[in-house]
Enzyme design. Structure first.
Site, PDB file in Angstrom:
ATOM      1  N   SER A 239      47.310  36.969  42.261  1.00  0.00           N
ATOM      2  CA  SER A 239      46.558  38.034  41.724  1.00  0.00           C
ATOM      3  C   SER A 239      45.236  37.469  41.995  1.00  0.00           C
ATOM      4  O   SER A 239      44.815  36.375  42.413  1.00  0.00           O
ATOM      5  CB  SER A 239      46.814  38.163  40.211  1.00  0.00           C
ATOM      6  OG  SER A 239      46.071  39.205  39.815  1.00  0.00           O
ATOM      7  N   CYS A 240      44.203  38.479  42.027  1.00  0.00           N
ATOM      8  CA  CYS A 240      42.682  38.186  42.269  1.00  0.00           C
ATOM      9  C   CYS A 240      42.042  39.435  41.681  1.00  0.00           C
ATOM     10  O   CYS A 240      42.407  39.910  40.716  1.00  0.00           O
ATOM     11  CB  CYS A 240      42.310  37.800  43.628  1.00  0.00           C
ATOM     12  SG  CYS A 240      42.805  39.391  44.785  1.00  0.00           S
ATOM     13  N   GLY A 241      40.901  39.749  42.423  1.00  0.00           N
ATOM     14  CA  GLY A 241      39.930  40.901  41.876  1.00  0.00           C
ATOM     15  C   GLY A 241      40.634  42.260  42.531  1.00  0.00           C
ATOM     16  O   GLY A 241      40.957  43.306  41.702  1.00  0.00           O
ATOM     17  N   GLY A 243      43.268  42.418  45.114  1.00  0.00           N
ATOM     18  CA  GLY A 243      44.458  41.877  45.935  1.00  0.00           C
ATOM     19  C   GLY A 243      44.105  41.429  47.327  1.00  0.00           C
ATOM     20  O   GLY A 243      45.073  41.364  48.151  1.00  0.00           O
ATOM     21  N   TRP A 268      43.199  42.335  39.272  1.00  0.00           N
ATOM     22  CA  TRP A 268      42.293  42.420  38.152  1.00  0.00           C
ATOM     23  C   TRP A 268      41.653  44.136  38.297  1.00  0.00           C
ATOM     24  O   TRP A 268      41.243  44.677  37.186  1.00  0.00           O
ATOM     25  CB  TRP A 268      41.213  41.586  37.919  1.00  0.00           C
ATOM     26  CG  TRP A 268      40.541  41.623  36.665  1.00  0.00           C
ATOM     27  CD1 TRP A 268      39.429  42.188  36.415  1.00  0.00           C
ATOM     28  CD2 TRP A 268      41.395  41.420  35.356  1.00  0.00           C
ATOM     29  NE1 TRP A 268      39.317  41.702  34.916  1.00  0.00           N
ATOM     30  CE2 TRP A 268      40.390  41.381  34.451  1.00  0.00           C
ATOM     31  CE3 TRP A 268      42.377  40.711  35.132  1.00  0.00           C
ATOM     32  CZ2 TRP A 268      40.623  41.133  33.049  1.00  0.00           C
ATOM     33  CZ3 TRP A 268      42.833  40.393  33.777  1.00  0.00           C
ATOM     34  CH2 TRP A 268      41.856  40.664  32.822  1.00  0.00           C
TER      35      TRP A 268
END
Length: 282
Positions: A239-241, A243, A268
């Site tokens: 996961s991240c901000g 994708g 996120w």
């Protein structure tokens, strides 16, 4: 480094294969607003010979309110056909930052069932530093037939991630910077809460990279995960901000031989906006 046309190839490898008839090169440069860079303008000014520009924001599910979500298979196939990228091609994808957005396109091809795709290690930055050729003309495009078969196991939606949080049957690994992960820094997108998915581990994508923008190898790459508490024997959701950098973790896992991983496409940008989803800080 051992070149692997399914994960990562060196600038030396690409230079040696530049004239292969079945090679297709994609410039997938994409930048965050605060980077103040125009990916398309930079491509037009100079790119690796034969490279096509892959627009991450346009080749996406534009019906979604979330940024650059994976497109439907039909849209992906039609865009690739029009770009002259099809079945039987070896694809190499790069970006202007080193390894940043290129990994997202590598993951997208894999999601569509295409495995003959590699990221250029060190990207355009390394290619230019070595004085290798550039051109400013777009290639002549000829349609090429492309088939895609979506691999649902490689992507997770918000419901699946919420279930994983509850059951703890997957590790969630977040690629954002430590301050954003801990909720000490505001999110770049308006309206998002600060913090991380409950139980998530933080492996900042930059820790997988060397100072020249190439991917770490062997034990150094493995340590980037294990030093942050990641168990490489267990299933992982990256996961991240939004994708993009999560795919750098996915690429790293694949290089390490870890096959049981999936990417949370909404990341996120999705989780951070829903008050009914719990958030952890610190």
């Amino acid at each position: 480094m051992t070149d692997d046309p399914k994960t990562l190839v060196s600038t030396e490898w690409l230079a040696a294969h530049l004239s292969d008839p079945d090679l297709r090169i994609l410039d997938a440069s994409w930048y965050l607003p605060d980077m103040n860079r125009d990916a398309r303008a930079e491509y037009d000014a100079g790119h690796i010979p034969g490279a096509r520009f892959f627009d991450i924001d346009e080749i996406s599910d534009t019906q979604s309110a979330l940024p650059h979500m994976a497109p439907p298979s039909e849209k992906f196939m039609s865009r690739m056909r029009a770009m002259g990228v099809g079945d039987g091609h070896q694809v190499v994808v790069y970006d202007g930052a080193g390894i940043f957005s290129a990994a997202r396109v590598w993951w997208l091809f894999r999601l569509m069932g295409k495995t003959d795709i590699a990221v250029l290690d060190g990207g355009l930055k390394k290619w230019k530093a070595e004085g290798r050729p550039l051109e400013d003309m777009a290639p002549i495009l000829r349609d090429r037939h492309m088939t895609a078969q979506r691999q649902a196991n490689l992507v997770k939606d918000v419901t699946q991630v919420a279930a994983a949080v509850k059951l703890r049957d997957w590790q969630i690994v977040d690629a954002r910077g430590p301050a954003r992960f801990r909720g000490e820094e505001p999110e770049p997108r308006a309206g998002l809460r600060a913090g991380h998915i409950p139980g998530a581990l933080n492996v900042h994508y930059a820790t997988l990279l060397n100072s020249d923008g190439t991917m770490k190898k062997g034990e150094a790459l493995r340590a980037a995960f294990t030093d942050q508490g990641v168990d490489l024997e267990r299933r992982i959701i990256t996961s991240c901000g939004s994708g993009v950098t999560a795919a750098i973790l996915s690429l790293g896992l694949e290089i390490l031989g870890h096959r049981d991983h999936a990417l949370y496409d909404g990341s996120w940008a999705e989780w951070g906006q829903f008050d009914q989803l719990k958030v952890e800080t610190g």
